[in-house]
Design an enzyme around this catalytic site. Structure first.
Site, PDB file in Angstrom:
ATOM      1  N   ASN A 191     -11.750 -32.985 -69.628  1.00 35.18           N
ATOM      2  CA  ASN A 191     -10.367 -32.472 -67.823  1.00 35.18           C
ATOM      3  C   ASN A 191      -9.145 -31.361 -67.920  1.00 35.18           C
ATOM      4  OD1 ASN A 191     -12.050 -33.550 -64.864  1.00 35.18           O
ATOM      5  ND2 ASN A 191     -12.798 -35.232 -67.351  1.00 35.18           N
ATOM      6  N   GLU A 246     -19.512 -36.176 -63.629  1.00 35.61           N
ATOM      7  CA  GLU A 246     -18.956 -37.498 -64.593  1.00 35.61           C
ATOM      8  C   GLU A 246     -19.062 -38.642 -64.114  1.00 35.61           C
ATOM      9  OE1 GLU A 246     -15.334 -35.879 -65.610  1.00 35.61           O
ATOM     10  OE2 GLU A 246     -16.010 -33.786 -66.478  1.00 35.61           O
ATOM     11  N   ASP A 286      -0.174   1.370 -35.619  1.00 32.97           N
ATOM     12  CA  ASP A 286       0.357   2.580 -34.949  1.00 32.97           C
ATOM     13  C   ASP A 286      -0.456   4.016 -35.929  1.00 32.97           C
ATOM     14  OD1 ASP A 286       2.354   1.258 -34.162  1.00 32.97           O
ATOM     15  OD2 ASP A 286       3.605   1.273 -35.100  1.00 32.97           O
ATOM     16  N   ASP A 306       9.166  -4.096 -30.699  1.00 33.38           N
ATOM     17  CA  ASP A 306       7.675  -4.573 -31.379  1.00 33.38           C
ATOM     18  C   ASP A 306       7.921  -5.723 -32.423  1.00 33.38           C
ATOM     19  OD1 ASP A 306       6.461  -2.582 -30.578  1.00 33.38           O
ATOM     20  OD2 ASP A 306       6.760  -1.209 -33.326  1.00 33.38           O
ATOM     21  N   ASN A 343     -16.430 -32.491 -62.109  1.00 26.36           N
ATOM     22  CA  ASN A 343     -16.159 -34.350 -61.143  1.00 26.36           C
ATOM     23  C   ASN A 343     -17.139 -34.817 -60.380  1.00 26.36           C
ATOM     24  OD1 ASN A 343     -12.989 -33.273 -62.213  1.00 26.36           O
ATOM     25  ND2 ASN A 343     -12.679 -33.499 -59.740  1.00 26.36           N
ATOM     26  N   VAL A 351      -8.076 -39.958 -64.046  1.00 24.09           N
ATOM     27  CA  VAL A 351      -7.390 -38.910 -64.116  1.00 24.09           C
ATOM     28  C   VAL A 351      -8.935 -37.616 -64.060  1.00 24.09           C
ATOM     29  CG1 VAL A 351      -6.918 -36.598 -65.823  1.00 24.09           C
ATOM     30  CG2 VAL A 351      -6.205 -39.557 -65.267  1.00 24.09           C
ATOM     31  N   ALA A 352     -10.456 -38.021 -64.726  1.00 23.54           N
ATOM     32  CA  ALA A 352     -10.817 -37.197 -64.564  1.00 23.54           C
ATOM     33  C   ALA A 352     -11.790 -36.616 -62.909  1.00 23.54           C
ATOM     34  CB  ALA A 352     -12.101 -37.484 -65.081  1.00 23.54           C
ATOM     35  N   GLU A 400      -6.445 -33.930 -58.510  1.00 22.32           N
ATOM     36  CA  GLU A 400      -5.081 -33.870 -58.289  1.00 22.32           C
ATOM     37  C   GLU A 400      -4.751 -32.368 -57.818  1.00 22.32           C
ATOM     38  OE1 GLU A 400      -6.514 -35.182 -60.944  1.00 22.32           O
ATOM     39  OE2 GLU A 400      -5.017 -33.631 -62.207  1.00 22.32           O
ATOM     40  N   THR A 414     -11.148 -28.567 -71.643  1.00 17.14           N
ATOM     41  CA  THR A 414     -11.656 -28.238 -71.526  1.00 17.14           C
ATOM     42  C   THR A 414     -11.800 -27.300 -70.262  1.00 17.14           C
ATOM     43  OG1 THR A 414     -12.713 -30.228 -73.334  1.00 17.14           O
ATOM     44  CG2 THR A 414     -14.253 -27.849 -71.845  1.00 17.14           C
ATOM     45  N   ASP A 449       7.176  -1.006 -35.772  1.00 12.02           N
ATOM     46  CA  ASP A 449       8.382  -0.421 -36.628  1.00 12.02           C
ATOM     47  C   ASP A 449       9.621  -0.499 -35.986  1.00 12.02           C
ATOM     48  OD1 ASP A 449       7.594   1.103 -35.132  1.00 12.02           O
ATOM     49  OD2 ASP A 449       6.852   2.534 -36.321  1.00 12.02           O
TER      50      ASP A 449
HETATM   51  P1  ATP Z   1       3.240   5.922 -33.066  1.00  8.91           P
HETATM   52  O1  ATP Z   1       3.263   4.360 -32.289  1.00  8.91           O
HETATM   53  O2  ATP Z   1       1.724   5.612 -33.127  1.00  8.91           O
HETATM   54  O3  ATP Z   1       4.171   5.625 -34.098  1.00  8.91           O
HETATM   55  P2  ATP Z   1       4.731   7.321 -31.847  1.00  8.91           P
HETATM   56  O4  ATP Z   1       5.174   7.647 -33.122  1.00  8.91           O
HETATM   57  O5  ATP Z   1       3.810   8.821 -31.588  1.00  8.91           O
HETATM   58  O6  ATP Z   1       3.421   7.013 -32.098  1.00  8.91           O
HETATM   59  P3  ATP Z   1       6.539   7.320 -30.451  1.00  8.91           P
HETATM   60  O7  ATP Z   1       7.931   7.304 -31.086  1.00  8.91           O
HETATM   61  O8  ATP Z   1       6.659   5.714 -29.170  1.00  8.91           O
HETATM   62  O9  ATP Z   1       4.858   6.873 -30.838  1.00  8.91           O
HETATM   63  O10 ATP Z   1       6.808   8.306 -29.306  1.00  8.91           O
HETATM   64  C1  ATP Z   1       5.909   8.837 -27.988  1.00  8.91           C
HETATM   65  C2  ATP Z   1       6.723  10.153 -27.446  1.00  8.91           C
HETATM   66  O11 ATP Z   1       7.629  10.316 -27.665  1.00  8.91           O
HETATM   67  C3  ATP Z   1       5.817  11.383 -28.073  1.00  8.91           C
HETATM   68  O12 ATP Z   1       4.443  11.680 -28.462  1.00  8.91           O
HETATM   69  C4  ATP Z   1       7.145  12.099 -28.253  1.00  8.91           C
HETATM   70  O13 ATP Z   1       6.816  12.817 -27.058  1.00  8.91           O
HETATM   71  C5  ATP Z   1       8.157  11.379 -27.577  1.00  8.91           C
HETATM   72  N1  ATP Z   1       9.013  11.552 -28.767  1.00  8.91           N
HETATM   73  C6  ATP Z   1       8.699  10.849 -30.333  1.00  8.91           C
HETATM   74  N2  ATP Z   1      10.077  11.201 -30.575  1.00  8.91           N
HETATM   75  C7  ATP Z   1      10.977  11.709 -29.963  1.00  8.91           C
HETATM   76  C8  ATP Z   1      12.348  11.617 -30.607  1.00  8.91           C
HETATM   77  N3  ATP Z   1      12.596  11.479 -31.492  1.00  8.91           N
HETATM   78  N4  ATP Z   1      12.573  12.840 -28.884  1.00  8.91           N
HETATM   79  C9  ATP Z   1      12.351  12.924 -28.292  1.00  8.91           C
HETATM   80  N5  ATP Z   1      10.802  12.402 -27.945  1.00  8.91           N
HETATM   81  C10 ATP Z   1      10.124  12.321 -28.691  1.00  8.91           C
END
Ligand code: ATP
Length: 908
Positions: free
Chosen positions: A739, A714, A334, A649, A711, A287-288, A292, A742, A645
């Site tokens: 073991n 000991e 981003d 992506d 271990n 065990v000591a 495990e 303590t 996001d």
């Molecule tokens: P990140 O990737 O850092 O979040 P971001 O949000 O600036 O960057 P995107 O959202 O891809 O990147 O936007 C790219 C481009 O598209 C912007 O620079 C802008 O010119 C244009 N854009 C962003 N939002 C809109 C929107 N709602 N409508 C129209 N054009 C947009």
């Protein structure tokens, strides 16, 4: 209301929308909160099978399944039979203590994972009392009206009531990965297969394009998915590479140690020791020496680490991420919302050759329009620009009565346009009513623009907004204050130059355009995006987060490179990068320190691998480029954390060593692909999580050294005594006590040791080095060997001086325990002196005090004395033992000193 079974079998796809509302006693505005609560109580939550939760009892019972515990219980029974009552009781108490400790730890770990599961549960946007609310998807009930948009996981089975370019990927149900376009018209034929029910969206599928809304018709196990699927795990608890590694090492160590145990026992028997004594002793020694508990302790530490990470706004979805965090060498982040605040404000308008400033802050629609330094009412051209921008937006601006503040629902970029328009007296709701939207081409990171088609009193028209270099080439005319003129190539260049100047001030620039007479729907949609009339430019500020610059600096000293990957303009990106200390680039120079998506496309893999090391800002990139950047960095042996996001992506998030999704603005798809979600979308939280990850790993090393050196000490002591022909220096009960009792608490205290102050001033850990780095092995061996030498020496000396065996054994026992105490402090760092912050770990201090108290009792209380076979020690003896035990401190200090000086070679 039909029962769940009836609802399941109902052919909702054949019914017109109104009939669906009627059957489910609901309407366009959804249910009231009270009605929904009632239905939830009646029909149950929208969940696929309750997650199997281990109850406290089952956890406690599971502890007794451990082989060693079973052997010990067997030993207890055996001792009892053979009349060793006291020994039996002591072993039993120790076993119970070990079981309890194991239980408490596992219980806490289980609860930590449980809490994570709850937090990671999907949410849905629902209309309740006519208002949009975000709810955990589990609270949806039949009759609820849900809103769907790109990136959403469909939360329940819904009959669609609105579908704007809506496309849904249904591979989980049908195996077909091509997205299905959806509409709302009733279908004929009740037996249409699920894959063809194009006016419905099913739980578990993903919205890949467009938006829509629909009425929930089935929830939980009654959905189409519920009938075929088992639980979709939101948090994966797989074994991490570290745990697998430890499992392997544990088995090897255990094998080696058991061989030694068998030898010692065999030698003892040969010397004529009584069988039972040797048997119990063998078990105690096994065990000591078998580590495990190590893998279990590591699991617990990782799980509890997850909870600490949560406190720092990082929600872990895959356990291995905790250990990878500590070795991250590159963060690809981003810009918008992560490094910046994502609180956009329109500051500058360039309209009809004139520049306007817009005053006011935040989302409050109060502010002036200023031309040439003096406030002036917005001109007709400015109003047209703002109207067009608002019509081409999906966001909403509203006053939140509860918080007494204006807030934006939707994209902050669009929100800023709405606020600017409101400052000019233009309201979105009124505009939408006057110019109803007929069709739209939604925004995407790839196209970088958004176009909508409307019907107005003067006929149909199109509105577009987007990146200037995308919108301007689509324009053939420009709107001036009083007329419309052709847009020449020179004009276009001049306007792009203006946009560039705005970008240099870290402004995000959007161009707005308009097309009267554009045809709606069908094949003519693309027409809307050609031959447009340019209306103007809008410059939006999005200040960097105040925490971003310090966090970037921390990364620099921690040997972590930060790379900004953004869809924004290279000049804006560079300006923001400079503000947060990512680059020191001169604004006047061309974009050498910034690589654009277009430039990236020209590079082959080999050149990209080279360039990717030197470039810290990537602009105008699309998600596909992001994936290439991550792959190139990984090819250079980097451990890459990447944020994302959007739906697109997901591949990059999966490919990265740590994919990080945005908790507030991220899509469900990105969250599911990621290993970690940032609850506050803040870059600084990534750095905090890395720090935490490093700390967790360091703490695992600390108790690893502590337990393994114990271990080693000991087994060497026992083997040494046996080889030297001495009696056994410790009894079975004493070994078990050291073991299981303590070592337990101090090891636990080491797992929550506060991080060393220089944790973020070291380079990232080499992921290949694992736990057993040279300092760890060295200090474990030195501590173990020294402890064995001291104890063996002490035991021999005591016997030599003619002390009785129990007395000599007591001295050895106490010395062993005291050495462990000193080592616990020393192992708080594998590089720094114990004297740096000796008592910084409160838990360790408490654990040691408690253990000292127990030790004292064992030597002073007659029953315990008898049970442990100890004798009372004099003050001089205590002093001697303390002094002897303390020698382990300078010895370990010396080992660290040599290691620091590189005496054993440089650490890789
Ligand atoms: P990140 O990737 O850092 O979040 P971001 O949000 O600036 O960057 P995107 O959202 O891809 O990147 O936007 C790219 C481009 O598209 C912007 O620079 C802008 O010119 C244009 N854009 C962003 N939002 C809109 C929107 N709602 N409508 C129209 N054009 C947009």
């Amino acid at each position: 209301m039909p029962s769940p079974e009836k609802r399941r079998d109902e052919a909702w796809h054949t019914l017109p929308v109104e009939a669906v509302y009627e059957r489910l006693h609901t309407g366009r505005d959804g249910l009231t909160e009270a009605e929904a609560t009632g239905r939830l109580a009646r029909w149950g939550p929208n969940e696929l099978q309750a997650t199997r939760r281990r109850t406290a009892w089952s956890l406690l019972l599971a502890q007794f399944k451990d082989l060693l515990i079973l052997i010990l219980i067997g030993a207890t029974v055996l001792s009892l039979f053979l009349g060793h009552g006291i020994e039996a009781v002591v072993i039993l108490v120790i076993v119970l203590f070990a079981v309890l400790l194991g239980f408490v730890q596992e219980y806490r770990a289980e609860r930590a994972i449980e809490a994570l599961r709850r937090m990671a549960a999907p949410t849905a946007t629902v209309l309740r009392n006519g208002r949009e609310v975000h709810l955990p998807a589990s609270r949806l009930v039949p009759g609820d009206v849900v809103l769907l948009q790109t990136g959403n996981r469909v939360p329940a089975d819904v009959r669609l009531t609105e579908a704007v370019n809506l496309q849904v990927e249904e591979a989980v149900l049908t195996g077909e990965s091509v997205p299905v376009p959806k509409h709302t018209e009733p279908l004929t034929g009740a037996s249409v297969p699920v894959g063809d029910r194009v006016n419905m969206a099913f739980a578990g599928t993903t919205v890949t394009y467009g938006r829509g809304r629909g009425v929930v018709v089935a929830t939980g196990m009654h959905t189409a998915f519920g009938q075929i699927a088992t639980m979709l795990e939101t948090v994966e608890v797989s074994r991490t590479p570290l745990q697998q590694n430890l499992d392997r090492i544990g088995r090897v160590l255990a094998g080696a140690a058991l061989v030694v145990v068998v030898l010692i026992v065999a030698l003892g028997l040969l010397r004529g020791q009584p069988f039972l004594e040797m048997f119990l002793f063998g078990i105690a020694l096994a065990v000591a020496v078998v580590p495990e508990a190590l893998p279990a302790v590591v699991t617990i530490s990782l799980a509890l680490g997850v909870r600490r990470l949560l406190r720092r706004n990082a929600l872990i979805r895959r356990l291995p991420a905790v250990e990878t965090l500590g070795s991250t060498s590159v963060i690809c982040s981003d810009k918008t919302g992560t490094l910046t605040r994502d609180e956009m404000t329109a500051r500058v308008l360039v309209v009809a050759g004139q520049t306007w400033q817009v005053t006011g802050a935040g989302y409050t629609p109060e502010g002036d329009f200023v031309r040439d330094g003096t406030p002036a009412p917005p001109s007709e051209a400015v109003r047209l620009l703002l109207r067009t921008a608002v019509l081409a937006s999906d966001a909403h601006l509203r006053f939140d009565e509860e918080h007494k503040a204006w807030e934006i629902q939707g994209d902050p970029t669009e929100g800023a346009l709405l606020v600017a328009a409101a400052k000019a007296g233009l309201e979105k709701e009124a505009l939408d009513e006057r110019y109803p939207r007929l069709d739209e081409i939604p925004f995407s990171s790839e196209t970088k623009r958004m176009t909508t088609l409307h019907e107005g009193p003067e006929g149909p028209f199109a509105c577009a907004k987007g990146a200037p270099e995308v919108i301007l080439p689509a324009c053939t005319h420009q709107r001036m204050e009083h007329d419309i003129r052709p847009l020449t190539a020179d004009d276009r260049d001049r306007l792009l130059e203006t946009a560039r100047h705005l970008a240099e001030e870290a402004l995000r620039v959007l161009a707005v355009a308009f097309k009267p007479g554009a045809r709606a729907n069908g094949t003519g949609r693309e027409d809307a995006e050609t031959d447009m009339t340019f209306l103007g430019l809008v410059g939006l500020i999005d200040p960097p987060r105040p925490e971003a610059a310090p966090a970037v600096a921390t990364c620099r000293s921690a040997g972590i490179t930060v790379k900004m990957i953004t869809g924004d303009h290279p000049v804006t990106a560079r300006a923001v990068a400079r503000e947060i200390g990512l680059t020191t680039g001169d604004p006047a120079c061309t974009c050498q320190d910034v690589l654009t998506g277009a430039e990236l496309e020209q590079l082959d893999e080999a050149s990209l691998c080279r360039v990717v090391e030197q470039t810290n800002v990537f602009a105008r990139v699309s998600p596909a480029h992001k994936l290439r950047i991550v792959s190139a960095l990984q090819a250079r042996e980097h451990v890459v954390a990447v944020t994302g996001d959007g739906v697109n992506d997901a591949p990059a998030l999966k490919k990265a060593d740590i994919g990080i999704a945005m908790g507030r603005t991220g899509t469900d798809v990105s969250k599911e692909a990621a290993a970690m979600t940032l609850l506050d979308d803040n870059f600084a939280s990534i750095v905090a999580a890395i720090e935490e990850g490093r700390g967790i790993f360091e703490n695992i090393k600390k108790y690893l050294m502590y337990l393994l050196s114990s271990n080693t000490g000991e087994i060497l002591l026992m083997a040494g005594a046996t080889l030297a022909g001495l009696p056994l220096p410790l009894s079975a009960v004493q070994i078990l006590y050291v073991n299981l009792a303590t070592d337990g608490l101090p090891a636990l205290a080491l797992s929550v040791d506060p991080p060393e102050p220089d944790l973020m001033r070291r380079p990232p850990r080499n992921p290949k080095a694992g736990l057993f780095t040279r300092p760890v092995v060295l200090l474990t061996l030195v501590g173990g060997i020294w402890s064995a030498l001291i104890n063996l020496g002490l035991f021999t000396w005591a016997l030599h001086r003619g002390l009785a065996l129990p007395h000599a054994m007591t001295l050895t026992f106490v010395s062993l325990v005291l050495i462990q105490f000193f080592k616990a402090y020393n192992y708080r760092s594998d590089r720094h002196s114990v004297f740096r912050r000796p008592f910084a770990n409160r838990w360790l201090n408490l654990a040691i005090l408690w253990e000292l108290g127990l030790l004292y009792l064992i030597l002073r209380v007659p029953v315990l004395e008898e049970a442990f076979g100890t004798v009372n020690l004099s003050l001089t003896e205590w002093g001697l033992l303390l002094a002897l035990a303390a020698t382990v401190v300078p010895v370990l200090e010396l080992a660290k000193w040599f290691e620091r000086r590189g005496f054993f070679g440089k650490l890789t």
